[in-house]
Design an enzyme around this catalytic site. Structure first.
Site, PDB file in Angstrom:
ATOM      1  N   TYR A 136     -18.570 -96.470   8.643  1.00 21.43           N
ATOM      2  CA  TYR A 136     -18.128 -97.463   9.632  1.00 21.43           C
ATOM      3  C   TYR A 136     -19.343 -98.309   9.983  1.00 21.43           C
ATOM      4  CZ  TYR A 136     -14.497 -97.994  13.285  1.00 21.43           C
ATOM      5  OH  TYR A 136     -13.467 -98.399  14.079  1.00 21.43           O
ATOM      6  N   HIS A 141     -17.278-104.889  13.112  1.00 22.22           N
ATOM      7  CA  HIS A 141     -16.071-104.298  12.539  1.00 22.22           C
ATOM      8  C   HIS A 141     -15.626-103.085  13.362  1.00 22.22           C
ATOM      9  CE1 HIS A 141     -13.203-102.685   9.719  1.00 22.22           C
ATOM     10  NE2 HIS A 141     -13.910-101.590   9.551  1.00 22.22           N
ATOM     11  N   ARG A 150      -7.655 -98.824  20.495  1.00 17.81           N
ATOM     12  CA  ARG A 150      -7.895 -98.173  21.783  1.00 17.81           C
ATOM     13  C   ARG A 150      -8.127 -99.167  22.919  1.00 17.81           C
ATOM     14  NH1 ARG A 150     -10.806 -95.532  17.930  1.00 17.81           N
ATOM     15  NH2 ARG A 150     -12.624 -96.812  18.399  1.00 17.81           N
ATOM     16  N   GLU A 207     -10.155-104.680   3.778  1.00 18.94           N
ATOM     17  CA  GLU A 207     -11.534-104.744   4.246  1.00 18.94           C
ATOM     18  C   GLU A 207     -12.434-104.896   3.025  1.00 18.94           C
ATOM     19  OE1 GLU A 207     -12.440-101.187   6.466  1.00 18.94           O
ATOM     20  OE2 GLU A 207     -10.633-101.350   7.673  1.00 18.94           O
ATOM     21  N   GLU A 209     -15.724-104.282   1.367  1.00 16.21           N
ATOM     22  CA  GLU A 209     -16.858-103.393   1.581  1.00 16.21           C
ATOM     23  C   GLU A 209     -17.752-103.378   0.348  1.00 16.21           C
ATOM     24  OE1 GLU A 209     -15.283 -99.563   2.770  1.00 16.21           O
ATOM     25  OE2 GLU A 209     -14.229-100.438   4.482  1.00 16.21           O
ATOM     26  N   ASP A 241     -10.965-101.621   0.912  1.00 12.82           N
ATOM     27  CA  ASP A 241     -10.420-100.481   1.648  1.00 12.82           C
ATOM     28  C   ASP A 241      -9.087-100.915   2.265  1.00 12.82           C
ATOM     29  OD1 ASP A 241     -10.040 -98.252   3.242  1.00 12.82           O
ATOM     30  OD2 ASP A 241     -11.614 -98.786   4.672  1.00 12.82           O
ATOM     31  N   GLN A 248      -2.052 -95.854  10.416  1.00 12.19           N
ATOM     32  CA  GLN A 248      -3.345 -95.322  10.840  1.00 12.19           C
ATOM     33  C   GLN A 248      -3.401 -95.110  12.355  1.00 12.19           C
ATOM     34  OE1 GLN A 248      -6.625 -97.893   9.728  1.00 12.19           O
ATOM     35  NE2 GLN A 248      -8.181 -96.543  10.619  1.00 12.19           N
ATOM     36  N   TYR A 252      -4.266 -91.194  13.416  1.00 11.62           N
ATOM     37  CA  TYR A 252      -5.710 -90.975  13.257  1.00 11.62           C
ATOM     38  C   TYR A 252      -6.370 -90.072  14.290  1.00 11.62           C
ATOM     39  CZ  TYR A 252      -7.663 -93.914  16.949  1.00 11.62           C
ATOM     40  OH  TYR A 252      -8.047 -94.423  18.163  1.00 11.62           O
TER      41      TYR A 252
END
Lengths: 276, 276
Positions: A136, A141, A150, A207, A209, A241, A248, A252
Site C-alpha cells: 500500500y 492512494h 471508512r 490501479e 502499480e 491490480d 472488497q 475486507y
C-alpha cells in the site's frame, strides 16, 4: 557501482529503432513468446519493434562464452534464467547489446533467424509466480481508498506511517496484459441495506502499480537486508491490480482484500531488469 | 455414491498394524519421502508403522493396469498424481488395498523392496503449494481472536455470518511438520505506547487447522459449484497456522494478516484423501 556496458547511452544498433521506442538498445527487457509457426514457448528480448528469439540465438552459439543451457532459453518461464543470478543475467544483457551494436557484424546476417516483428508474435506471462505481495505504497492512494471504505476521519491507519503495509494476493490469478477477464460475482452490502446481496460487481476499479519480480529464493527465516535487496530483484513489470470495490468493502474487515481482488491481476509481458 | 473398495471395514492386511494406528489398511494416505540410502524424493503411502515406496511398487509392475508413468511416482511432490484426477487416484488406492489385503499374495514376498519402518525415513513436504487461502471458519475462534484485537464489543464482524471470510497466506512459507522455525522479528505497538518498537514477537500463538489440498486446476473465471467441489479436493492435511499476535495486531488493519503469519505455516506430511 559497476558500469553496465549494455546501458551505454552512445550505443546505436543495426536494428532500426523508432525514436519513441520503449526498447532502444539501452533497454533490452526479458519475456516469453511463441509464434504461429512454432508454438513452443521460449525466451525473448525486444529491440525497437522486434521480438528477439533468445533460444535460436543460443543455438547459433552467439552466447557461447556465457555457457547457458538451451533448456534455460527453451522454457515456458523466465524463472530458470532469473535463478542464474544477477551477474550471469547482466553478462547476457551486455552480450546482447554487443551483438546488436551497429559496429558488430557477428549476428547481423543471421538476424532473419531470430528477429520477429512484434505484431506477429504472442507474448506470454513471463514468470511463474510463487507468491504475490501487494504493498500500500502511496500516501495519497492509501488515503483515497481509506476514505472510500471508512470515511475521511479514519482514512489513513496509524501503522501506515511506520511500516510497509501489505497483503498476499492470489498468485494463480496473475495473467498477462490483454487477457480478457470476467466481471466478478460476489456479495456486497448496498448502501443502507441490512443484508448483503449476491451479484456482479458494480464498482470495478483498476490501479496502475509497479511490481518487482524477485528472482532468487532464500532460506526460510533468513532476512535480506535493504543493502542486499538489489541482488534478489530481477526486474520490474507494470501491474494492474483490478479491484471490485463493492465486494472488497464488505469482505475486507478483518482479514483484508480477498475475493474483491482475486479474480484477476494483470502484468506486462516484458520484465525490465533493475540494471536498465 | 460409488462404493470404494479400499474403505471396506472388514479388510485385514498381511502387514502388522497396531490397533491404534492412524493408518490401517482402510486409511492409506499419500506422501513424499526419502531414505538415507536413496536420497531421491519419491511418492509413498503408509500402512501401520511402515512407509511404502510407491515408485518401487510401480517398477515391480504391481500397478500395471493403472498405467501411471514412473515419473509420477519418482517425483518431489504429489502434484502430478493429483492432476491425474479423482478416478485414477481412487483406482490406485483401491489397488493398494487389494495388494496389502491378507488374502492376496501378489506383493507379499516382494515387500522387503518397498516397506520401510517409518522411523527410518524422512517425510517431506508433500505438495507444491501454488496458493494458500486461510478461512476464518469457527464462530468461537473468530470471536476469540476478534476480542483479542478489538475488544468484546467488536469481536465478530457482521460479514462473518454471511460469507466465508478468508485471506491469502504466503505459500512459500509452508513447511512440513517438525521443521524448526525462527521466532519472527517485527514491529509491534506495546500497550499504551505512542510509537511502535521493533523486536522479537512476544505473543507467539498456534492454531490447529484442517487444510484442503486442491489437486486440479480450473480456467480463470470459471466457477466451481459446491456440488463439484469434491472432484477438485484431493485430500486433507493437518495445518498449524503459526501467528505472532503482537505483530498481527499492529499490522492487520486494513489489509489483513501479513508478516505476523508469513514466517512459517506447518502441514502434516500425510495427505488423507477425501475418499478415506
Amino acid at each position: 557501482m559497476e558500469k553496465i556496458s549494455a546501458n551505454d547511452p552512445t550505443r546505436r544498433s543495426w536494428v532500426d529503432v523508432p525514436a519513441d521506442s520503449d526498447f532502444p538498445i539501452q533497454n533490452l527487457p526479458f519475456g516469453v513468446f511463441r509464434t504461429p509457426s512454432n508454438p513452443a514457448p521460449r525466451l525473448c528480448t525486444a529491440i525497437g519493434n522486434y521480438v528477439v528469439d533468445l533460444a535460436v540465438m543460443n543455438y547459433l552459439t552467439l552466447f557461447e562464452e556465457l555457457d547457458i543451457g538451451n533448456e534455460v532459453f527453451n522454457n515456458r518461464y523466465l524463472n530458470d534464467l532469473m535463478a542464474l543470478g544477477k551477474a550471469r543475467v547482466r553478462a547476457l544483457r551486455n552480450r546482447l547489446a554487443e551483438l546488436f551494436d551497429e559496429r558488430n557484424e557477428e549476428a547481423r546476417d543471421l538476424s532473419w533467424h531470430f528477429l520477429h516483428p512484434m505484431d506477429k508474435v504472442e507474448l506470454l506471462l513471463p514468470v511463474r509466480v510463487g507468491d504475490y505481495t501487494d504493498f500500500y505504497s502511496s500516501l495519497e492512494h492509501a488515503t483515497n481508498v481509506g476514505t472510500m471504505f471508512r470515511g475521511p476521519e479514519n482514512a489513513l491507519m496509524p501503522n501506515w506511517r511506520h511500516l510497509p503495509v501489505g497483503y498476499h494476493g492470489r498468485a494463480s490469478s496473475i495473467i498477462v496484459s490483454g487477457t480478457p477477464i470476467h466481471r466478478p460475482l460476489g456479495q456486497t452490502l448496498p448502501e443502507g441495506a441490512e443484508s448483503p446481496v449476491f451479484g456482479p460487481s458494480r464498482l470495478m476499479d483498476f490501479e496502475l502499480e509497479m511490481a518487482f519480480v524477485v528472482g532468487q529464493s532464500t532460506e526460510l527465516g533468513r532476512r535480506v537486508s535493504t543493502a542486499e535487496a538489489e541482488d534478489y530483484i530481477f526486474g520490474l513489470v507494470l501491474f494492474n491490480d483490478w479491484s471490485a470495490r463493492d465486494i472488497q468493502k464488505w469482505e475486507y474487515v478483518p482479514l483484508g482484500p480477498f475475493l474483491g481482488k482475486s479474480f484477476a491481476s494483470t502484468i506486462s509481458p516484458w520484465v525490465v531488469t533493475l540494471d536498465a
